[in-house]
Enzyme design. Structure first.
Site, mmCIF file in Angstrom:
data_model
loop_
_atom_site.group_PDB
_atom_site.id
_atom_site.type_symbol
_atom_site.label_atom_id
_atom_site.label_comp_id
_atom_site.label_asym_id
_atom_site.label_seq_id
_atom_site.Cartn_x
_atom_site.Cartn_y
_atom_site.Cartn_z
ATOM 1 N N SER A 168 -26.561 11.693 48.819
ATOM 2 C CA SER A 168 -25.848 12.411 49.743
ATOM 3 C C SER A 168 -24.892 13.420 48.924
ATOM 4 C CB SER A 168 -24.949 11.568 50.619
ATOM 5 O OG SER A 168 -24.485 12.264 51.843
ATOM 6 N N LYS A 213 -26.986 17.548 56.237
ATOM 7 C CA LYS A 213 -27.890 17.826 55.087
ATOM 8 C C LYS A 213 -29.546 17.556 55.327
ATOM 9 C CE LYS A 213 -24.760 16.257 51.520
ATOM 10 N NZ LYS A 213 -23.545 15.475 52.044
ATOM 11 N N SER A 269 -22.181 13.951 57.063
ATOM 12 C CA SER A 269 -23.489 14.259 56.045
ATOM 13 C C SER A 269 -24.963 14.305 56.653
ATOM 14 C CB SER A 269 -23.400 13.309 54.886
ATOM 15 O OG SER A 269 -22.539 13.827 53.858
#
Length: 390
Positions: A125, A68, A65
């Site tokens: 997230s 991102k 993640s």
């Protein structure tokens, strides 16, 4: 090719500065073993980009993640360009709502503002929030991924390839500790981003029966003074990852970990890197982002000139206790600049030197748009010049 002309200034700082923007590579944490149980790591100072510590920093690994960070960077760029606003409502597609993994449980057709979705990405997230924003900006996640990869190339990142906007496992989706630090460095140009990434908890859908609690997966935001971002990551393949940033006494640093075996060890090693940076180095700010440095003449524009500003904070980094005499500031601006000009166009360069050695080189960009003048504007301008000279 447009020629450059130079204006030379000498800045004498009344306070005891330190130098060498690179802090001389040989002085980096040679004998300091900061990261022992992770695949790769890097520690940089934000303003100068100087690497203070690295371990396998260019090894291609799954970023999970932490992907991102690039997603948020493109969101902030769109806002900065006026192509998007924090208050705009974004409608969730069936596809965005179908994302698995970390999510804020968007429903098909549900609308949230960019502000809310950004909180869902930065704090929670949310994969669904990331895809919803990707579709709003580029029309589809696939087109957005193209933008992500294009931006990576613009930043000179050679070891990064994105396949989605979320970091969900995908073949050929990879990055490195160094590249992730550079993405984070670019994202941190936008001051407002840490108002999102620096929050430990927040709520979405307040005043409804679907109130949703967001808790930051980056626990250092709460437990390490000065940490205000940026993004954690975890998959079975990637293990525990974190790109963290902290600011103390005017110095901002970025620490990245890939592939720690546990979240506890990940946080402990990030903490060790941050402690090392703040105990050994000092940043001396020279200019803030968007500081006006000079101006450049514009041909055939609605205005005759435009101000040039810094594209990012500009600082000098040194080891603690070092000192310096003078720093020379060299400004190079493009000649024969013609309208139209868009805000952010690179029209010059700022160079800092000491003892003839270049410390850093940074772009200078247009502060505002300058539209092309109409024939009537040019006629009036010519008439005014003729009247004044008569």
């Amino acid at each position: 090719m447009k020629r450059l002309f130079i204006r030379l200034f000498v800045l004498t700082f009344a306070f005891a500065l330190t130098i060498s923007v690179n802090v001389h590579a040989e002085e980096k944490a040679k004998n300091v073993d900061l990261v022992t149980s992770a695949r790769s790591a890097v520690l940089i100072e934000r303003d100068t980009g100087t690497i203070l510590y690295e371990k396998n920093a260019h090894e291609k690994l799954s970023p999970a993640s932490m992907t991102k960070i690039m997603t948020m960077l493109l969101i902030m760029e769109a806002i900065d360009k006026g192509e998007l606003t924090f208050n705009e409502k974004v409608r969730t597609s069936e596809y965005a709502a179908s994302m698995g993994g970390s999510q804020i449980f968007l429903e098909p057709g549900e609308e949230m503002t960019v502000d809310e979705l950004l909180r869902g990405i930065a704090i929670g997230s949310g994969n669904d929030a990331s895809v919803a924003m990707a579709e709003r900006i580029a029309g589809s996640e696939e087109a957005f991924v193209d933008m992500m990869n294009k931006k990576a190339k613009e930043l000179g990142l050679k070891d990064t390839s994105f396949k989605n906007a979320t970091g969900l496992p995908a073949q050929g989706h990879y990055s490195t500790a160094y590249d992730m630090a550079m993405m984070a460095r670019e994202l941190l140009k936008y001051d407002k981003i840490t108002k999102y990434t620096g929050k430990y908890e927040d709520y979405l859908r307040e005043n409804t029966d679907k109130k949703f609690w967001l808790v930051n997966t980056n626990r250092l935001v709460k437990f390490y003074p000065g940490v205000d971002g940026l993004k954690t990551g975890f998959t079975n393949e990637a293990k525990y990852c974190l790109t963290a940033t902290a600011k103390k006494d005017g110095m901002r640093v970025i620490a990245v970990i890939f592939g720690a075996p546990t979240s506890k060890e990940r946080n402990a090693q990030i903490t060790k890197m941050l402690d090392y940076a703040f105990s050994q180095y000092k940043t001396h700010p020279v200019y803030k982002r968007n500081a006006v440095i000079t101006n450049v003449k514009v041909s055939k524009g609605k205005r005759k000139e435009v101000e040039l500003v810094t594209a990012e904070p500009i600082s000098v980094l040194t080891k603690k206790g070092a000192s310096v005499d003078q720093i020379k500031k060299i400004i190079k601006v493009k000649e024969n600049v013609k309208a139209p000009i868009r805000r952010g166009d690179e029209l010059g360069t700022l160079i800092l030197k000491q003892d003839g050695k270049e410390l850093l080189k940074r772009p200078l960009v247009a502060k505002e748009n300058v539209a092309e003048a109409s024939w009537w504007d040019l006629f009036k301008r010519t008439l005014q010049s003729f009247t004044k000279s008569a």
